[in-house]
Design a protein around this motif. Structure first.
Motif, short mmCIF file in Angstrom:
data_model
loop_
_atom_site.label_atom_id
_atom_site.label_comp_id
_atom_site.label_asym_id
_atom_site.label_seq_id
_atom_site.Cartn_x
_atom_site.Cartn_y
_atom_site.Cartn_z
N ALA A 240 0.89 -1.17 -0.06
CA ALA A 240 0.15 0.11 -0.25
C ALA A 240 1.02 1.20 -0.04
O ALA A 240 2.12 1.24 0.83
N VAL A 241 0.72 2.33 -0.97
CA VAL A 241 1.44 3.56 -0.99
C VAL A 241 0.60 4.43 -0.70
O VAL A 241 -0.36 4.78 -1.33
N LEU A 242 0.68 5.41 0.32
CA LEU A 242 0.12 6.32 0.71
C LEU A 242 0.80 7.81 0.44
O LEU A 242 1.91 7.98 0.80
N ASP A 243 0.00 8.55 -0.34
CA ASP A 243 0.36 9.83 -0.58
C ASP A 243 -0.29 10.65 0.86
O ASP A 243 -1.45 11.08 0.93
N LEU A 244 0.50 11.09 1.75
CA LEU A 244 0.02 11.65 3.08
C LEU A 244 -0.41 12.99 2.71
O LEU A 244 -1.41 13.42 3.76
N ILE A 245 0.13 13.81 1.95
CA ILE A 245 -0.18 15.11 2.07
C ILE A 245 -0.46 15.40 0.28
O ILE A 245 0.17 15.96 -0.57
N PRO A 246 -1.74 14.81 -0.18
CA PRO A 246 -1.99 14.90 -1.43
C PRO A 246 -2.48 16.39 -2.02
O PRO A 246 -2.28 16.91 -3.20
N ASP A 247 -2.48 17.52 -0.88
CA ASP A 247 -2.50 18.84 -1.45
C ASP A 247 -1.46 19.57 -1.74
O ASP A 247 -1.36 20.80 -1.80
N MET A 248 -0.25 19.05 -1.25
CA MET A 248 0.97 19.82 -1.53
C MET A 248 1.96 18.87 -2.48
O MET A 248 1.98 17.73 -2.31
N SER A 249 2.91 19.50 -3.28
CA SER A 249 3.80 18.89 -3.91
C SER A 249 5.21 18.78 -3.18
O SER A 249 5.28 19.13 -2.22
N VAL A 250 5.79 17.83 -3.80
CA VAL A 250 7.34 17.63 -2.90
C VAL A 250 7.93 18.98 -2.63
O VAL A 250 8.55 18.98 -1.50
N GLU A 251 8.10 19.95 -3.75
CA GLU A 251 8.67 20.87 -3.48
C GLU A 251 7.91 21.75 -2.39
O GLU A 251 8.60 22.72 -1.79
N GLU A 252 6.88 21.97 -2.45
CA GLU A 252 5.88 22.69 -1.31
C GLU A 252 6.37 22.08 -0.08
O GLU A 252 6.55 23.03 0.90
N ILE A 253 6.54 20.71 -0.17
CA ILE A 253 6.58 20.33 1.28
C ILE A 253 7.91 20.59 1.74
O ILE A 253 8.51 20.73 2.88
N ILE A 254 9.08 20.60 0.81
CA ILE A 254 10.35 20.89 1.03
C ILE A 254 10.49 22.15 1.76
O ILE A 254 11.42 22.52 2.55
N ASP A 255 9.77 23.18 0.99
CA ASP A 255 9.65 24.73 1.54
C ASP A 255 9.22 24.56 3.05
O ASP A 255 9.79 25.34 3.74
N TYR A 256 8.23 24.04 3.43
CA TYR A 256 7.59 23.73 4.63
C TYR A 256 8.65 23.36 5.50
O TYR A 256 8.70 23.84 6.64
N LEU A 257 9.12 22.36 5.35
CA LEU A 257 10.15 21.48 6.21
C LEU A 257 11.55 22.60 6.47
O LEU A 257 12.07 22.57 7.40
N LYS A 258 11.98 23.45 5.66
CA LYS A 258 13.02 24.29 5.65
C LYS A 258 12.57 25.30 6.64
O LYS A 258 13.60 25.99 7.56
N LYS A 259 11.41 25.58 6.73
CA LYS A 259 10.82 26.76 7.73
C LYS A 259 10.63 26.19 9.05
O LYS A 259 10.83 26.63 10.00
N PHE A 260 9.83 24.90 9.02
CA PHE A 260 9.34 24.29 10.31
C PHE A 260 10.24 23.11 10.95
O PHE A 260 9.93 22.32 12.01
N ARG A 261 11.02 22.61 10.09
CA ARG A 261 11.88 21.30 10.38
C ARG A 261 11.25 20.15 10.37
O ARG A 261 12.08 19.09 10.52
N ASN A 262 9.79 19.82 10.57
CA ASN A 262 9.34 18.90 10.63
C ASN A 262 8.00 18.79 10.14
O ASN A 262 7.32 19.83 9.59
N LEU A 263 7.09 18.05 9.97
CA LEU A 263 5.77 17.81 9.61
C LEU A 263 4.65 17.61 10.59
O LEU A 263 3.35 17.47 10.35
N LYS A 264 4.95 18.02 11.82
CA LYS A 264 3.91 18.06 13.16
C LYS A 264 2.48 18.86 12.77
O LYS A 264 1.66 18.61 13.16
N GLY A 265 2.87 19.98 12.18
CA GLY A 265 1.86 21.05 11.68
C GLY A 265 0.96 20.27 10.74
O GLY A 265 -0.12 20.91 10.17
N ILE A 266 1.23 19.32 9.90
CA ILE A 266 0.40 18.72 8.96
C ILE A 266 -0.06 17.46 9.26
O ILE A 266 -1.22 17.05 9.23
N LEU A 267 0.81 16.53 9.88
CA LEU A 267 0.52 15.31 10.04
C LEU A 267 0.60 14.78 11.51
O LEU A 267 -0.14 13.60 11.81
N GLY A 268 0.74 15.71 12.22
CA GLY A 268 0.54 15.46 13.67
C GLY A 268 2.03 15.00 14.15
O GLY A 268 2.58 14.54 13.41
#
Length: 373
Positions: A240-268
């Protein structure tokens, strides 16, 4: 005229009531293997009875049928229809009361052993003669609620083809450790099933993590593919392959991680920690894992946990639910090779097919009467 109905589940009860409404003087007998009627109905919709869906074909006729019995319903935001009481017991009570009011005979703890082609039903409680027989015995899902696969055996003995059977709308098992550590957590995502690395089907919806693997509506809807695979002598490797953040592209997620260092604000926190640890802190890998998170699938929870059976008596061998092979034999509900996704669609078909089977029996009775005038 006497009609014997085998099975006091959704389709059988709907058929019996409609038949008696159409033909008050006819004898209608329901034979039920368990000690009570509607046991599987009580378990549907987590005990609330998701009896139909506004988007299901013929749902209007189903709701009209229940309205005529005095059952008030309401729909949620996704079109799923429930009794106003939100209690499955209300549906069973309404159906049982109507059977009693109409004089429908219900014989419980009665197992059908065989059907003769002269329309005689042989049971462990004696034999019954009929003008019509309706097989509404369900599939193989959740045997403890009445569906033991006996309907398939009966139809096969009468010459009908039974397509390959497997559990459907069922949870998936996984050998990956992560679902266990996320037990009870839910995520809305795109989920794909891969067989030997090839994407077979994808769907968006809610996934529920459990100690055994995956559950949730999207998991259930994709489960037949997994079931079919593991029914094979040499099943393909399954993921099973899960796209956990379908509303964002890889590059958008990278930008988010550069700013916040983790995905807690999106995935918990729990899921974010797992993804970040898997990626060993690498930002791009973290983003790519969140879009392409792969879990090993080892099978399903099987018929005991499945909501429905995939496969069944070939629908091509029936016309308006009457057998093309043996006149006077009808089949409705889950025993037929007709399946739908989660959300009340399968139960809607059970009610509808029972109602239409009764209408067809009535129609055939009128045709015979006209011929004999």
């Amino acid at each position: 005229m006497t009609t014997i109905i085998i099975g006091a589940g959704a389709s059988g009860l709907a058929c019996a009531i409609r038949l008696k409404q159409n033909n008050p003087c006819d004898r209608v007998v329901i034979l039920e293997r368990l000690e009570r009627v509607g046991k599987k109905i009580l378990a549907t919709g987590n005990g609330r009875c998701n009896l139909s869906n506004l988007n299901a074909e013929n749902s209007g006729e189903v709701i009209d049928f229940f309205s005529s019995l005095g059952l008030v319903t309401r729909a949620d935001d996704e079109g799923r229809i429930y009794p106003y009481s939100n209690q499955a017991a209300t549906v069973v009570d309404i159906l049982s009361d109507k059977c009693s009011e109409l004089g429908i005979e219900i014989i419980t703890r009665c197992s059908v052993e065989r059907i003769e082609k002269n329309l005689s039903v042989v049971t462990d409680s004696g034999s019954f003669e009929a003008d019509n027989i309706v097989i509404a015995a369900g599939g193989k899902a959740q045997k403890n609620l009445g569906s033991d696969g006996s309907g398939f055996v009966l139809l096969k003995s009468l010459g009908h083809r039974i397509t390959p059977l497997c559990p459907a709308l069922v949870q998936l098992t996984s050998s990956s450790k992560y679902p266990r550590s996320l037990k009870g957590s839910r995520v809305k995502c795109n989920m794909s099933i891969l067989l030997d690395g090839e994407k077979v089907k994808s769907e968006y919806g809610e996934v529920l993590f459990a100690d055994y693997g995956l559950s949730g509506i999207v998991t259930m809807n994709l489960s037949e593919i997994v079931s079919r695979n593991f029914e094979k002598k040499n099943p393909l490797k399954c993921h099973a392959v899960l796209d956990l953040i379908p509303d964002m592209s890889v590059e958008e997620i990278i930008d988010y991680l550069k700013k916040f260092r983790n995905l807690k604000g999106i995935l918990g926190e729990k899921l974010s920690n797992i993804i970040c640890q898997q990626a060993d802190g690498d930002i791009r890998k973290t983003a790519e894992f969140s879009k392409n998170w792969k879990l090993i699938i080892t099978g399903t929870k099987g018929f005991d946990f499945a909501q429905i059976t995939a496969g069944g008596a070939s629908a091509d061998e029936f016309e308006n639910f009457e057998s093309k092979i043996v006149k006077g034999i009808y089949a409705c509900g889950e025993v037929l090779d007709v399946q739908f996704p989660c959300g009340g669609y399968n139960l809607n078909f059970a009610w509808y097919s029972g109602i239409k089977t009764a209408d067809e029996i009535t129609k055939q009775k009128v045709i015979v009467y006209d011929k004999n005038k």
